[in-house]
Design a protein around this motif. Structure first.
Motif, short mmCIF file in Angstrom:
data_model
loop_
_atom_site.label_atom_id
_atom_site.label_comp_id
_atom_site.label_asym_id
_atom_site.label_seq_id
_atom_site.Cartn_x
_atom_site.Cartn_y
_atom_site.Cartn_z
N LEU A 16 0.83 -1.21 0.00
CA LEU A 16 0.00 0.00 0.00
C LEU A 16 0.86 1.26 0.00
CD1 LEU A 16 -2.83 1.30 0.24
CD2 LEU A 16 -2.57 1.16 2.74
N ILE A 17 1.84 1.31 0.89
CA ILE A 17 2.70 2.49 0.98
C ILE A 17 3.57 2.62 -0.27
CG2 ILE A 17 4.60 3.56 2.26
CD1 ILE A 17 3.41 2.30 4.79
N GLY A 18 4.14 1.51 -0.73
CA GLY A 18 4.94 1.57 -1.95
C GLY A 18 4.12 1.99 -3.15
N GLY A 19 2.90 1.45 -3.26
CA GLY A 19 2.02 1.82 -4.36
C GLY A 19 1.64 3.29 -4.32
N MET A 20 1.37 3.81 -3.13
CA MET A 20 1.02 5.23 -3.00
C MET A 20 2.19 6.12 -3.44
SD MET A 20 -1.01 5.11 0.66
CE MET A 20 -1.01 6.90 0.82
N LEU A 21 3.40 5.74 -3.09
CA LEU A 21 4.57 6.50 -3.53
C LEU A 21 4.69 6.49 -5.05
CD1 LEU A 21 7.39 5.59 -0.96
CD2 LEU A 21 6.35 7.84 -1.34
N MET A 22 4.46 5.34 -5.65
CA MET A 22 4.56 5.23 -7.11
C MET A 22 3.47 6.04 -7.80
SD MET A 22 5.45 1.18 -7.68
CE MET A 22 5.46 1.39 -9.46
N LEU A 23 2.23 5.93 -7.32
CA LEU A 23 1.13 6.63 -7.97
C LEU A 23 1.24 8.15 -7.83
CD1 LEU A 23 -1.87 4.32 -6.96
CD2 LEU A 23 -0.84 4.58 -9.23
N SER A 24 1.73 8.60 -6.67
CA SER A 24 1.83 10.05 -6.44
C SER A 24 2.97 10.69 -7.20
CB SER A 24 1.97 10.33 -4.94
OG SER A 24 3.17 9.75 -4.44
N THR A 25 3.91 9.89 -7.70
CA THR A 25 5.06 10.45 -8.41
C THR A 25 5.20 9.90 -9.83
OG1 THR A 25 6.47 8.73 -7.42
CG2 THR A 25 6.38 10.86 -6.29
N ARG A 26 4.17 9.22 -10.33
CA ARG A 26 4.27 8.65 -11.67
C ARG A 26 4.36 9.77 -12.70
NH1 ARG A 26 -1.79 6.32 -13.01
NH2 ARG A 26 -2.94 8.28 -12.63
N GLY A 27 5.03 9.47 -13.81
CA GLY A 27 5.22 10.47 -14.84
C GLY A 27 6.39 11.40 -14.57
N SER A 28 7.12 11.13 -13.48
CA SER A 28 8.24 12.01 -13.13
C SER A 28 9.51 11.64 -13.87
CB SER A 28 8.51 11.95 -11.62
OG SER A 28 8.79 10.63 -11.21
N GLY A 29 9.47 10.54 -14.64
CA GLY A 29 10.66 10.11 -15.36
C GLY A 29 11.46 9.12 -14.55
N ASP A 30 12.20 8.27 -15.24
CA ASP A 30 12.98 7.25 -14.54
C ASP A 30 14.48 7.45 -14.69
OD1 ASP A 30 13.15 6.72 -17.19
OD2 ASP A 30 12.48 4.63 -17.09
N ASN A 31 14.88 8.59 -15.22
CA ASN A 31 16.31 8.89 -15.37
C ASN A 31 16.79 9.68 -14.15
OD1 ASN A 31 16.63 7.68 -17.93
ND2 ASN A 31 15.72 9.48 -18.89
N LEU A 32 17.72 9.12 -13.41
CA LEU A 32 18.24 9.76 -12.22
C LEU A 32 19.54 10.46 -12.53
CD1 LEU A 32 17.67 6.84 -9.66
CD2 LEU A 32 16.22 8.84 -9.99
N ASN A 33 19.69 11.69 -12.02
CA ASN A 33 20.99 12.36 -12.14
C ASN A 33 21.89 11.90 -11.00
OD1 ASN A 33 20.37 13.91 -9.81
ND2 ASN A 33 19.38 15.50 -11.07
N LEU A 34 23.09 12.47 -10.93
CA LEU A 34 24.09 11.99 -9.97
C LEU A 34 23.60 12.12 -8.53
CD1 LEU A 34 26.97 10.88 -9.73
CD2 LEU A 34 27.78 13.22 -9.51
N ARG A 35 23.08 13.29 -8.17
CA ARG A 35 22.65 13.49 -6.78
C ARG A 35 21.45 12.63 -6.44
NH1 ARG A 35 21.95 19.60 -5.30
NH2 ARG A 35 20.84 19.67 -7.28
N GLN A 36 20.53 12.46 -7.38
CA GLN A 36 19.38 11.60 -7.13
C GLN A 36 19.80 10.15 -6.97
OE1 GLN A 36 17.22 12.70 -10.65
NE2 GLN A 36 15.84 14.09 -9.56
#
Length: 482
Positions: free
Chosen positions: A49-69
């Motif tokens: 539930l908690i993992g799914g909520m994190l994914m749904l609330s931030t979906r569409g944010s892109g999956d490419n992480l920069n160095l600091r991320q």
């Protein structure tokens, strides 16, 4: 300001995957008629539930992480996942506190192998399987991170593998995700082979399954308080010894072997150095036990080689209480726990390549002193070692020693004696498992430590597993500036 959305999306995805992993122990406890299946089911629901909520609330944010991320998500994953993994442990019939549950889960995911659970021989099968799964997940996570993340972050000299790791394999597989997928396939295959040989050596199917996962992950969680002493078999000890060594070699080299380069492991300088060290320690401890402790050849090899390689690779299995062998063996085992295996493996510790890099620069420096006009270039695997690698390795080893001493002193402040404090700090930061002495040695466990000491060790396991800088960089004010 750091955009946290890709970080939280990735973290949510990992939490959901962790929840999926709880399905197996739920089923096992349900079949066994153990009431802990309800605990696993509730923990699985909350985690998903908690993992799914994190994914749904931030979906569409892109999956490419920069160095600091990448730095942030690497640390958060290993700090947050144990909190969810601790839920079924803390609320099971074992009656452990959340502190104990978090310690056990952190020890599992970091493949440390230190445990606070007593009575493992009678523990619910779901908990035993969950502990094995945590180490198995942590092992493959570390391998993938070492191949795809740490070289990019240039942590502790890991950048020396950036070109080698991807230049060789890129000709066949262009993306790191594909490489990670193939490495995962090798990891699964080794686990299956290890389980098969354990069963041939006389282990039951369930014990073979759990121990195969914790062996290839060089984790060390066992289903018995006496660890491998329960089986008392040369066959199981030998199988474990072989797969501990395999788990401590760079997994990317196994891909090269499969691609038709059977000598890739021996030609790699790091792997060759590790194998020679394994041979030297096995022969040395065997001869020492035969000469000074009157062991037979079989006993000396079986007990000496198994336990010293278990400590060297950071696995932490024990087949006997080697702390009773005298001061020499205690010193040898204490030193070995810091060395570790190869970068790009499931092993831990300082890593062989860092000692090799320092030795090569020291040798070139001595040669320049003898011949001031000569040109001497330190090389690793035939390539010149950049100065930034030398600086990173020296910084890492200095910081490693400093944190170890600070952690040992902090544990001593909780009331522990110095043998317990030093070995507990060493096992935490080197991710080894059992320490030394009666309390945390191979015949004991960590349940007797105070809650403060357990949280200190949990932090030590975290920073040790993530190569120090990946965690400590988050405490720099400059990291959070735009």
């Amino acid at each position: 300001m750091i955009d946290l959305r890709p970080v939280l999306f990735t973290l949510g995805s990992l939490i959901v995957l962790l929840a999926a992993g709880m399905i197996l122990p739920t089923i096992v406890d349900l079949i066994a008629g153990n009431t802990d299946w309800q605990t696993f089911a509730i923990a699985m629901f909350l985690t998903a539930l908690i993992g799914g909520m994190l994914m749904l609330s931030t979906r569409g944010s892109g999956d490419n992480l920069n160095l600091r991320q990448a730095f942030l998500v690497t640390t958060l994953a290993w700090a947050v996942l144990p909190a969810f993994a601790a839920l079924p442990i803390s609320f099971s019939d074992l009656n452990l506190s959340f502190t104990d549950g978090y310690f056990e889960a952190m020890s599992g995911l970091t493949t440390t192998g230190s445990t606070v659970i007593t009575g493992l021989d009678y523990a619910p099968p779901g908990i035993l399987l969950w502990r094995g799964l945590l180490q198995w997940f942590g092992g493959i996570g570390i391998v993938v991170m070492a191949v795809a993340v740490l070289p990019m972050l240039q942590v502790g000299g890991m950048q020396v593998f950036r070109v080698e790791s991807f230049e060789t394999v890129e000709k066949i597989l262009p993306r790191a995700a594909q490489i990670s997928g193939l490495i995962s396939g090798v990891y699964v295959a080794f686990t299956a082979l290890c389980m098969f040989f354990y069963m041939l050596a006389g282990m039951g199917a369930f014990d073979a399954l759990v121990h195969s996962m914790t062996t290839i992950a060089t984790g060390g969680f066992s289903n018995s308080d006496s660890s491998f002493g329960k089986f008392d078999s040369l066959g199981t000890d030998t199988v474990c010894l072989v797969f501990m060594v395999l788990g401590s070699l760079p997994f990317i080299l196994f891909l090269q072997v499969l691609r038709g380069r059977p000598l890739a492991l021996w030609r790699d300088e790091q792997a060759r150095g590790f194998l020679l060290l394994v041979l030297f320690l096995c022969v040395g401890i065997t001869l020492w036990l035969m000469i000074w402790k009157n062991f037979t050849l079989e006993e000396a090899f079986r007990y000496g080689s198994f336990n010293i390689i278990s400590v060297l690779t950071g696995t932490g299995f024990a087949s006997t209480d080697y702390g009773q062998w005298g001061a020499f063996s205690v010193t040898l085992f204490f030193v070995a726990m810091f060395i570790g295996g190869c970068a790009g493996s499931t092993s831990c510790g300082i890593k062989i390549f860092r000692f090799q890099v320092l030795f090569k620069f020291m040798r070139s420096w001595i040669e320049r002193m003898v011949q001031p006009n000569g040109v001497f270039i330190a090389r690793f695997n035939g390539r010149p070692i950049p100065d930034d690698v030398r600086a990173s390795v020296m910084s890492f080893m200095t910081l490693f020693l400093g944190i170890f001493l600070i952690l040992a002193f902090a544990i001593a402040l909780t009331g522990e004696d110095w043998i317990t404090s030093l070995s507990a700090a060493g096992t935490a930061i080197a991710n080894v498992g059992p320490g030394l002495g009666d309390k945390v040695g191979p015949s004991g466990n960590f349940s007797g430590l105070t809650d403060i000491a357990k949280w200190l060790m949990s932090f030590g396991m975290l920073i040790g597993r993530l190569e120090l800088f990946s965690v400590l960089v988050l405490f720099s004010p400059g990291f959070w500036r735009a």
